[in-house]
Design a protein around this motif. Structure first.
Motif, PDB file in Angstrom:
ATOM      1  N   ARG A 109       0.664  -1.118   0.043  1.00 35.60           N
ATOM      2  CA  ARG A 109       0.204   0.358   0.039  1.00 35.60           C
ATOM      3  C   ARG A 109       1.053   1.159  -0.231  1.00 35.60           C
ATOM      4  O   ARG A 109       0.420   1.888  -0.612  1.00 35.60           O
ATOM      5  N   SER A 158      -6.569  -4.164   0.594  1.00 35.62           N
ATOM      6  CA  SER A 158      -7.214  -3.919  -1.066  1.00 35.62           C
ATOM      7  C   SER A 158      -7.694  -5.364  -1.766  1.00 35.62           C
ATOM      8  O   SER A 158      -8.037  -6.052  -2.114  1.00 35.62           O
ATOM      9  N   ALA A 175     -14.814  -4.143   3.795  1.00 35.53           N
ATOM     10  CA  ALA A 175     -15.903  -3.363   3.578  1.00 35.53           C
ATOM     11  C   ALA A 175     -16.135  -2.177   4.348  1.00 35.53           C
ATOM     12  O   ALA A 175     -16.294  -2.434   5.243  1.00 35.53           O
ATOM     13  N   VAL A 183     -11.300   4.808   1.269  1.00 33.36           N
ATOM     14  CA  VAL A 183     -10.652   4.072   0.103  1.00 33.36           C
ATOM     15  C   VAL A 183      -9.781   4.224  -0.741  1.00 33.36           C
ATOM     16  O   VAL A 183      -9.230   3.498  -1.096  1.00 33.36           O
ATOM     17  N   GLY A 215      -7.487   0.976   0.571  1.00 39.03           N
ATOM     18  CA  GLY A 215      -8.271  -0.309  -0.816  1.00 39.03           C
ATOM     19  C   GLY A 215      -9.606  -0.574  -0.312  1.00 39.03           C
ATOM     20  O   GLY A 215      -9.627  -1.662  -0.516  1.00 39.03           O
ATOM     21  N   VAL A 216     -10.047   0.238   0.506  1.00 48.89           N
ATOM     22  CA  VAL A 216     -10.937  -0.380   1.084  1.00 48.89           C
ATOM     23  C   VAL A 216     -13.091   0.098   0.514  1.00 48.89           C
ATOM     24  O   VAL A 216     -12.590   1.218   0.136  1.00 48.89           O
ATOM     25  N   TYR A 217     -13.401  -0.697   0.022  1.00 44.97           N
ATOM     26  CA  TYR A 217     -14.582  -0.861  -0.578  1.00 44.97           C
ATOM     27  C   TYR A 217     -15.738   0.505  -0.128  1.00 44.97           C
ATOM     28  O   TYR A 217     -15.771  -0.326   0.990  1.00 44.97           O
ATOM     29  N   THR A 218     -16.248   1.474  -0.344  1.00 47.05           N
ATOM     30  CA  THR A 218     -16.774   2.493   1.348  1.00 47.05           C
ATOM     31  C   THR A 218     -18.197   2.458   0.448  1.00 47.05           C
ATOM     32  O   THR A 218     -17.869   3.189  -0.740  1.00 47.05           O
ATOM     33  N   GLU A 277     -11.531   2.372  -8.290  1.00 44.54           N
ATOM     34  CA  GLU A 277     -10.623   1.140  -7.739  1.00 44.54           C
ATOM     35  C   GLU A 277      -9.658   0.485  -9.023  1.00 44.54           C
ATOM     36  O   GLU A 277      -8.908  -0.733  -7.958  1.00 44.54           O
ATOM     37  N   GLY A 299      -9.729   0.434  -3.568  1.00 47.28           N
ATOM     38  CA  GLY A 299     -10.713   0.639  -3.333  1.00 47.28           C
ATOM     39  C   GLY A 299     -11.730   1.645  -3.543  1.00 47.28           C
ATOM     40  O   GLY A 299     -11.030   2.380  -4.788  1.00 47.28           O
ATOM     41  N   HIS A 344     -18.992  -7.804  -2.568  1.00 50.37           N
ATOM     42  CA  HIS A 344     -17.483  -6.563  -2.619  1.00 50.37           C
ATOM     43  C   HIS A 344     -16.728  -8.125  -1.308  1.00 50.37           C
ATOM     44  O   HIS A 344     -16.036  -8.246  -2.192  1.00 50.37           O
ATOM     45  N   LYS A 400     -13.854 -10.938  -3.196  1.00 48.22           N
ATOM     46  CA  LYS A 400     -12.847 -10.909  -2.931  1.00 48.22           C
ATOM     47  C   LYS A 400     -12.375 -11.907  -2.088  1.00 48.22           C
ATOM     48  O   LYS A 400     -11.547 -12.603  -2.509  1.00 48.22           O
TER      49      LYS A 400
END
Length: 671
Positions: A195, A568, A573, A592, A595-598, A621, A626, A644, A648
């Motif tokens: 990251r 990610s 999430a 985000v 790496g997090v889907y928010t 993304e 994210g 989501h 993953k």
């Protein structure tokens, strides 16, 4: 006819049941109507929001505006030709507005952190004896993260360095992170290596905290940055400076000087107030003064003083994130969420409400005029103009005197209560105070503390994934409804929830923060894990600055192995179902870009600029792993997160549940 026109229209009043799912709040809203006291729930009916502002396409950054660019009915057909007077497009305006929200949120969190760092420096310089280092292990860990040596070589032998020297240098280096003239922020290196390298490649590593916020204000001035992608690059820098800088430093330094939280039992909701006690409510976000108020209120001499005034004792409780801070370290009960601050006064039992910074409604002063409650502001940057508000400016060098004065003021006011006190008899038991360290302990014990236990149960499918559900209340939606529906749907589907802020308080009020809640509300797999390790299905991690604990827990999961090399890659999430403040946008964005889907609910301030909206809700993304998403329906909101997480799991090859296998000696040798 003329007489009828003269008659004032009856004000619109909020339906208590439609306003909140919480019975205690419903009772207090009904009481406010009986007493003729206006609250935010009533104002939400009469004050309509700006339809263009909601879309994010109203620009008021110069006096030629505001320039309003509404999205045409039916959407954009062909080229989007909307422009402000200066020629700024909808994408430019929406991006400028969005990153100004990031700047506002990052400034709020980071200024909180700066205040804590300044107190830490006073401790290190021995300028105060009210505060001290309570967690030496955390101090040494933070020193290492900031590049401060903890050992010294003497005659070829490595010896432990003097603790006072370590404390002073750590405090100086920490405070310099807000405004150092060169280099880069130090804490982003705590993120997974992959990251950190991605941020470096994208050119978004923050230089210092203040500079990134100031640069947003410069770039969004008329005639400066006019490309939504470049604007978002700076927004990303500032968000990282918040989540992996100011907020994370605030959390760590608070742990050093106030103690690292470990699980505690308490209670939540307006029912924690006591009619025969002095009720002192602390409200806001910065725990520096509240820490001392807790200590003073527990002194026998203060309890005796309260008894001399006719009370049986002193009942402390809290609202918003100061409440979460006091809960996780001292077990002080939670009185309520952001939307309950007026309602706490309407009980008639609040002798004093002591506020610091952020999320304080100015209207509490107007409500207090209808009762005996004293409203006391304590921070130099946060005063209220009404003449019934008392200002006692807090200074860490005189913290004890300030706290004693405030507690005595609340006690003295006990005798001034009106005849009618109505405290709703609704409260729920809670277990709170989970953090990176305590969660590790619960997963493995004193000698085997590790996040691998969590990873193993994600891999075998008992835990589907992890969700961070955080954020404020919003009067534009039913109080606590979206919070609770999202969380219940997640845990029902075996998703472990980590929570902070007002979502944490909402979950507490609903009874979701006890280990027993797993058997009632969680899926079979998650319930089994919770029962085995003795944790609730929803883990309270603290206040809104403590979202940094979620980031660090995610990093520990990556380090434990088996779920990819970056945040990610694993099934996680984020969510803010009832978000309200600029802080929520800054928090959401640092999740985000970590790496997090928010997903957010209620509304999202980019809908009026479809190209920009797609950039942060789709293209991001591909850049950061994210992205943002918006879903106001709480059940659909939860299922987007679950989808989501399942995606993953499939990418990791763990999408099929695996049964436990008893390991014999040969199997262990092979492993």
């Amino acid at each position: 006819m003329a007489e009828e026109k003269k008659k004032a229209k009856a004000p619109k009043l909020a339906d208590p049941v439609a306003s909140s799912i919480d019975v205690a709040s419903q009772e207090m809203i009904a009481r406010s109507h009986e007493l003729g006291v206006e609250t935010i729930f009533d104002r939400a009916l009469t004050m309509k929001r700006c339809s263009i502002g909601v879309q994010g396409t109203c620009c008021k950054n110069c006096s030629m505006g505001p320039c309003r660019l509404p999205l045409p009915k039916g959407g954009i057909v062909g080229e989007d030709t909307r422009k402000g007077l200066c020629g700024a497009t909808a994408n430019t305006i929406a991006a400028r507005n969005f990153i100004r929200m990031i700047a506002g949120g990052a400034a709020a969190h980071s200024d909180h952190g700066r205040g804590v760092a300044e107190v830490f420096l006073s401790v290190a310089r021995k300028e105060t004896d009210v505060y001290q280092v309570k967690d030496v292990d955390k101090l040494l860990a933070v020193a290492k993260d900031l590049g401060v040596a903890t050992t010294v070589e003497v005659d070829g032998e490595e010896l432990d360095r003097d603790l006072d020297e370590i404390t002073l240098e750590t405090a100086e280096v920490a405070l310099a992170e807000w405004g150092k003239s060169e280099g880069e922020l130090l804490y982003p290196k705590k993120a997974p290596k992959a990251r950190y390298e991605l941020w470096k490649k994208q050119g978004v590593l923050p230089r210092n905290i203040d500079r990134e916020i100031v640069e947003i204000m410069h770039r969004t001035h008329i005639g400066v940055d006019m490309h939504y992608k470049n604007l978002m690059k700076q927004g990303t820098r500032a968000a990282i400076a918040d989540g992996w800088g100011g907020s994370m430093l605030a959390t760590d330094i608070q742990d050093i000087i106030f103690g690292t939280p470990y699980p505690v039992q308490s209670e939540a909701n307006l029912g924690v107030m006591k009619e025969d006690h002095v009720n002192l409510i602390i409200h806001g976000h910065e725990p520096i003064l509240s820490e001392v108020i807790v200590a003073v209120a527990q002194k026998q001499e203060m309890i005796d003083y309260a008894k001399s005034k006719g009370a049986k004792g002193i009942q402390l409780s809290g609202i918003c994130c100061t409440a979460n801070e006091m809960l996780q370290r001292h077990g002080i009960p939670l009185c309520g969420t952001f939307l309950q601050q007026e309602l706490a006064i309407i009980t008639g039992a609040c002798d004093a409400m002591v506020v610091d910074i952020q999320c304080i409604m100015q209207n509490i002063a107007d409500v207090a005029k209808c009762f005996h409650t004293k409203v006391i502001t304590t921070h130099r940057i946060a005063q209220i103009e009404q003449d019934n508000v008392i200002h006692i400016e807090f200074d860490e060098h005189h913290a004890l005197e300030d706290a004693e004065r405030i507690v005595k003021m609340a006690i003295d006011n006990f005798e001034n209560r009106g005849a009618e006190v109505m405290i709703p008899q609704h409260k729920a038991p809670i277990v709170a105070g989970f953090g990176v360290e305590s969660t590790e302990y619960h997963l493995g014990g004193s000698f085997r503390g590790t996040y691998y236990t969590l990873n193993d149960n994600i891999i075998n499918g008992r835990v589907r994934g992890v969700a961070g559900v955080v954020g404020c209340n919003n009067a534009r939606t039913r109080h606590n409804n979206d919070h609770i529906k999202v969380v219940k749907e997640l845990i029902k589907n075996d998703v472990l929830v980590l929570t902070t802020g007002c979502n944490a308080i909402a979950c507490a009020m609903e009874g979701l923060l006890t280990p027993e809640a797993a058997a009632v509300h969680a899926g079979a797999g998650l319930a089994e894990v919770c029962e085995t390790v003795g944790i609730p299905p929803v883990l309270h991690l603290g206040s809104c600055v403590d979202n940094s604990r979620i980031l660090l827990a995610a990093t520990e999961v990556v380090k434990a192995g088996g779920l990819g090399n970056d945040i990610s890659e694993w099934p996680v999430a984020g969510s803010a179902p009832e978000w309200m403040s600029e802080k929520a946008i800054s928090i959401g964005h640092y999740f985000v870009v970590s790496g997090v889907y928010t997903v957010v609910g209620v509304t999202f301030p980019t809908s009026g600029a479809p190209v920009f909206n797609d950039y942060i809700c789709k293209d991001f993304e591909n850049i950061y792993g994210g992205m943002w998403d918006f879903e106001p329906d709480p059940i659909k909101h939860a299922h987007k997160m679950i989808a989501h997480i399942d995606k993953k799991r499939k990418e990791l090859g763990i999408d099929k549940a695996r049964e436990r296998v008893m390991m014999d000696f040969a199997s262990r040798q092979a492993l």
